[in-house]
Design an enzyme around this catalytic site. Structure first.
Site, PDB file in Angstrom:
ATOM      1  N   ASP A  79      14.350   3.283  64.428  1.00 12.55           N
ATOM      2  CA  ASP A  79      14.055   2.328  65.493  1.00 12.55           C
ATOM      3  C   ASP A  79      14.989   1.121  65.387  1.00 12.55           C
ATOM      4  OD1 ASP A  79      11.592   1.324  67.467  1.00 12.55           O
ATOM      5  OD2 ASP A  79      12.545  -0.319  66.375  1.00 12.55           O
ATOM      6  N   TYR A 136      18.998  -6.520  67.778  1.00 12.50           N
ATOM      7  CA  TYR A 136      19.135  -6.528  66.317  1.00 12.50           C
ATOM      8  C   TYR A 136      20.596  -6.564  65.873  1.00 12.50           C
ATOM      9  CZ  TYR A 136      14.299  -4.740  66.545  1.00 12.50           C
ATOM     10  OH  TYR A 136      12.970  -4.553  66.831  1.00 12.50           O
ATOM     11  N   LYS A 143      16.284  -0.586  72.457  1.00  9.17           N
ATOM     12  CA  LYS A 143      15.572  -1.442  73.405  1.00  9.17           C
ATOM     13  C   LYS A 143      16.527  -2.322  74.218  1.00  9.17           C
ATOM     14  CE  LYS A 143      12.167  -1.873  69.674  1.00  9.17           C
ATOM     15  NZ  LYS A 143      13.096  -1.584  68.564  1.00  9.17           N
ATOM     16  N   HIS A 150      12.226  -4.489  75.658  1.00 14.48           N
ATOM     17  CA  HIS A 150      11.878  -5.117  74.395  1.00 14.48           C
ATOM     18  C   HIS A 150      10.745  -6.131  74.545  1.00 14.48           C
ATOM     19  CE1 HIS A 150      13.824  -6.285  70.275  1.00 14.48           C
ATOM     20  NE2 HIS A 150      12.518  -6.250  70.214  1.00 14.48           N
TER      21      HIS A 150
END
Length: 274
Positions: free
Chosen positions: A41, A46, A71, A104
């Site tokens: 994930d 990120y 996401k 997200h």
């Protein structure tokens, strides 16, 4: 495995890479894959999708045996921008498709999550992703998608751990056949000091973290614990040697105290700039 509402299967035990530095991501994911994880994930926000993709390609594991979730970040909400963002995500991953693509955050202040969802629906209709879903969506956000969208989300990924269980939301998701993924499943480690968990862990000869993760599996959640510690990565996956009694599950469930650790989906509006 959990079967999603469109028939796609997702491994219930996943490996999360939130806050894993980009330079460390490939090694961490390669290690997770070697241990046995098949669900990774990540997210555009990120800034480590490239490392995830590199690890997937280097693993030698057939792509169809792996499940990659990523996401859409807040700063790319909208229909056209959502379509473009997915193309860019695939370029960073170096993959032909993602298995699951999520919104997200709802970011209601921008009021573009319905348009963003329509972009995800189009990506799904075009068979460029296996499933689509949301993250951090509350009942009011799910209700609006139900009224204005065409496809029911396959998953809602939410903060969920023993001291913050969002029971009303998880029950609504079950009623609508929306699977639940628990992020921060260990309460960022803060839940693990509870004496209830210590006692159960001692009885089974396992760690409190393993007890909590087993509790999640028992309740039907997908879990995505994050660690760069090799022993913890392995322990978080090694959950098959014990089970919890109904009384033990109930005692863990009773730890709920409203201890939210993350942001409030009703107000969180940071663009998540890379």
């Amino acid at each position: 495995m959990i079967t999603l509402n469109n028939g796609v299967q997702i491994p219930q035990r996943g490996f999360g890479v939130f806050q894993v530095p980009p330079d460390d991501t490939q090694a961490a994911v390669e290690q997770a894959l070697e241990i046995g994880y098949r669900h990774i994930d990540t997210a555009a926000a990120y800034n480590n999708e490239a490392g995830v993709g590199a690890a997937v390609r280097a693993s030698g594991i057939p792509r169809e045996e792996l499940f990659v979730t990523t996401k859409l970040r807040n700063g790319e909400h909208g229909y056209e921008s959502g379509l473009t963002a997915y193309d860019e995500t695939l370029q960073r991953l170096g993959l032909d498709y993602a298995d699951l693509y999520l919104l997200h955050w709802p970011n209601p202040a921008a009021d573009r999550y319905v348009d963003s969802w329509r972009a995800l629906e189009q990506i799904y209709i075009d068979e460029r992703v296996r499933a689509i879903g949301v993250s951090n969506f509350l009942p009011e956000h799910l209700d609006r998608l139900a009224k204005e969208g065409e496809i029911v989300p396959a998953i809602n990924q939410i903060e969920l751990h023993p001291t913050y269980q969002q029971r009303e939301l998880t029950e609504l998701c079950r009623e609508r056949s929306i699977a639940v993924t628990a992020y921060s499943p260990l309460g960022q480690g803060g839940d693990l000091d509870d004496p209830v968990l210590a006692s159960i862990a001692s009885d089974h000869g396992v760690t409190p973290a393993q007890v909590v993760l087993r509790w999640h599996l028992h309740r039907g959640h997908v879990v995505i614990p994050k660690s760069v510690n090799p022993e913890r990565i392995r322990a978080n996956f090694d959950l098959d040697g014990f089970d919890l009694s109904d009384d033990e599950v109930a005692s863990i469930t009773a730890l709920e105290n409203g201890n939210r650790l993350g942001n409030d989906p009703r107000t969180f509006a940071i663009s998540q700039i890379r």
